[in-house]
Design a protein around this motif. Structure first.
Motif, mmCIF file in Angstrom:
data_model
loop_
_atom_site.group_PDB
_atom_site.id
_atom_site.type_symbol
_atom_site.label_atom_id
_atom_site.label_comp_id
_atom_site.label_asym_id
_atom_site.label_seq_id
_atom_site.Cartn_x
_atom_site.Cartn_y
_atom_site.Cartn_z
ATOM 1 N N VAL A 105 19.814 18.028 4.205
ATOM 2 C CA VAL A 105 20.776 18.436 3.164
ATOM 3 C C VAL A 105 20.369 19.791 2.597
ATOM 4 N N TYR A 106 19.078 19.952 2.325
ATOM 5 C CA TYR A 106 18.569 21.228 1.804
ATOM 6 C C TYR A 106 18.863 22.347 2.795
ATOM 7 N N ASP A 107 18.587 22.128 4.074
ATOM 8 C CA ASP A 107 18.833 23.150 5.092
ATOM 9 C C ASP A 107 20.307 23.542 5.132
ATOM 10 N N THR A 108 21.183 22.546 5.053
ATOM 11 C CA THR A 108 22.624 22.810 5.074
ATOM 12 C C THR A 108 23.046 23.620 3.851
ATOM 13 N N LEU A 109 22.548 23.237 2.680
ATOM 14 C CA LEU A 109 22.929 23.943 1.449
ATOM 15 C C LEU A 109 22.340 25.346 1.394
ATOM 16 N N ILE A 110 21.133 25.554 1.936
ATOM 17 C CA ILE A 110 20.575 26.907 2.042
ATOM 18 C C ILE A 110 21.479 27.755 2.938
ATOM 19 N N GLY A 111 21.963 27.153 4.030
ATOM 20 C CA GLY A 111 22.906 27.858 4.896
ATOM 21 C C GLY A 111 24.168 28.261 4.147
ATOM 22 N N ASP A 112 24.666 27.366 3.285
ATOM 23 C CA ASP A 112 25.848 27.693 2.475
ATOM 24 C C ASP A 112 25.540 28.798 1.470
ATOM 25 N N LEU A 113 24.329 28.802 0.920
ATOM 26 C CA LEU A 113 23.931 29.861 -0.018
ATOM 27 C C LEU A 113 23.895 31.211 0.689
ATOM 28 N N GLU A 114 23.406 31.228 1.903
ATOM 29 C CA GLU A 114 23.280 32.478 2.664
ATOM 30 C C GLU A 114 24.622 32.958 3.223
ATOM 31 N N ALA A 115 25.593 32.064 3.344
ATOM 32 C CA ALA A 115 26.907 32.417 3.905
ATOM 33 C C ALA A 115 27.816 33.002 2.828
ATOM 34 N N ASP A 116 28.784 33.770 3.258
ATOM 35 C CA ASP A 116 29.790 34.337 2.349
ATOM 36 C C ASP A 116 31.085 33.553 2.389
ATOM 37 N N THR A 117 31.033 32.326 2.875
ATOM 38 C CA THR A 117 32.224 31.528 3.115
ATOM 39 C C THR A 117 32.461 30.523 1.996
ATOM 40 N N VAL A 118 33.700 30.487 1.513
ATOM 41 C CA VAL A 118 34.097 29.442 0.570
ATOM 42 C C VAL A 118 34.253 28.156 1.368
ATOM 43 N N ARG A 119 33.635 27.103 0.871
ATOM 44 C CA ARG A 119 33.671 25.808 1.547
ATOM 45 C C ARG A 119 34.185 24.774 0.558
ATOM 46 N N ASN A 120 34.903 23.775 1.056
ATOM 47 C CA ASN A 120 35.394 22.703 0.184
ATOM 48 C C ASN A 120 34.302 21.658 -0.043
ATOM 49 N N TYR A 121 34.114 21.333 -1.319
ATOM 50 C CA TYR A 121 33.266 20.217 -1.730
ATOM 51 C C TYR A 121 34.189 19.234 -2.425
ATOM 52 N N GLN A 122 33.854 17.976 -2.375
ATOM 53 C CA GLN A 122 34.714 16.970 -2.990
ATOM 54 C C GLN A 122 33.865 15.996 -3.799
ATOM 55 N N VAL A 123 34.287 15.771 -5.040
ATOM 56 C CA VAL A 123 33.677 14.761 -5.899
ATOM 57 C C VAL A 123 34.597 13.552 -5.849
ATOM 58 N N GLN A 124 34.074 12.430 -5.338
ATOM 59 C CA GLN A 124 34.857 11.203 -5.258
ATOM 60 C C GLN A 124 34.391 10.268 -6.361
ATOM 61 N N LEU A 125 35.331 9.848 -7.190
ATOM 62 C CA LEU A 125 35.012 8.997 -8.334
ATOM 63 C C LEU A 125 35.244 7.528 -7.983
#
Length: 140
Positions: free
Chosen positions: A75-95
């Motif tokens: 998860v950390y590796d994936t999120l570091i990749g998102d930090l380094e990228a310039d791409t808007v990505r969809n996140y979803q909070v499911q209640l």
């Protein structure tokens, strides 16, 4: 009245399919706000400002995750990749509501940090800066 127990965070991958981000301890607030402009003129007859609305800002939120060693945490590796990228990505909070409410948040990961409190569990913090209009719907 519901509490947040059972709420989950999901990240849209490149397929695109949502995958769960495991180990969420807490979510920050979602606070949307609009810019305002002063439309007052010197020739008006009273001292009350006139205003109009401008762009709407979806703001930022923070997600706190359970601490895991960065050398073994995908998860950390994936999120570091998102930090380094310039791409808007969809996140979803499911209640965990009866209606299965979900907020889909187009966002950039703009921060990754850690907390090392005395007498409490260590945690990893992720800052999501929202970009565009979040949507509310139902998760399946």
């Amino acid at each position: 009245m519901s509490d947040g127990l059972g709420a989950t965070l999901w990240r849209e991958n490149d397929v695109p399919v949502f995958e769960q981000v495991a180990g969420v301890r807490s979510f920050g607030d979602l606070d949307f706000s609009a810019d305002t402009y002063d439309d007052s003129t010197v020739d008006q007859t009273d001292r009350w400002k006139r205003k109009s609305k401008g762009m709407i800002d979806a703001g930022e939120t923070e997600v706190v995750l359970v601490w895991k060693d960065a050398t073994s945490d995908p998860v950390y590796d994936t999120l570091i990749g998102d930090l380094e990228a310039d791409t808007v990505r969809n996140y979803q909070v499911q209640l965990p509501t009866t209606g299965k409410t979900a907020f889909t948040l187009p966002a950039l990961v703009t921060g990754i940090g850690a907390a090392f409190p005395v007498g409490d569990k260590m945690a990893r913090k992720i800052k999501l800066t929202l970009s565009g209009k979040p949507t509310q719907g139902v998760w399946v």
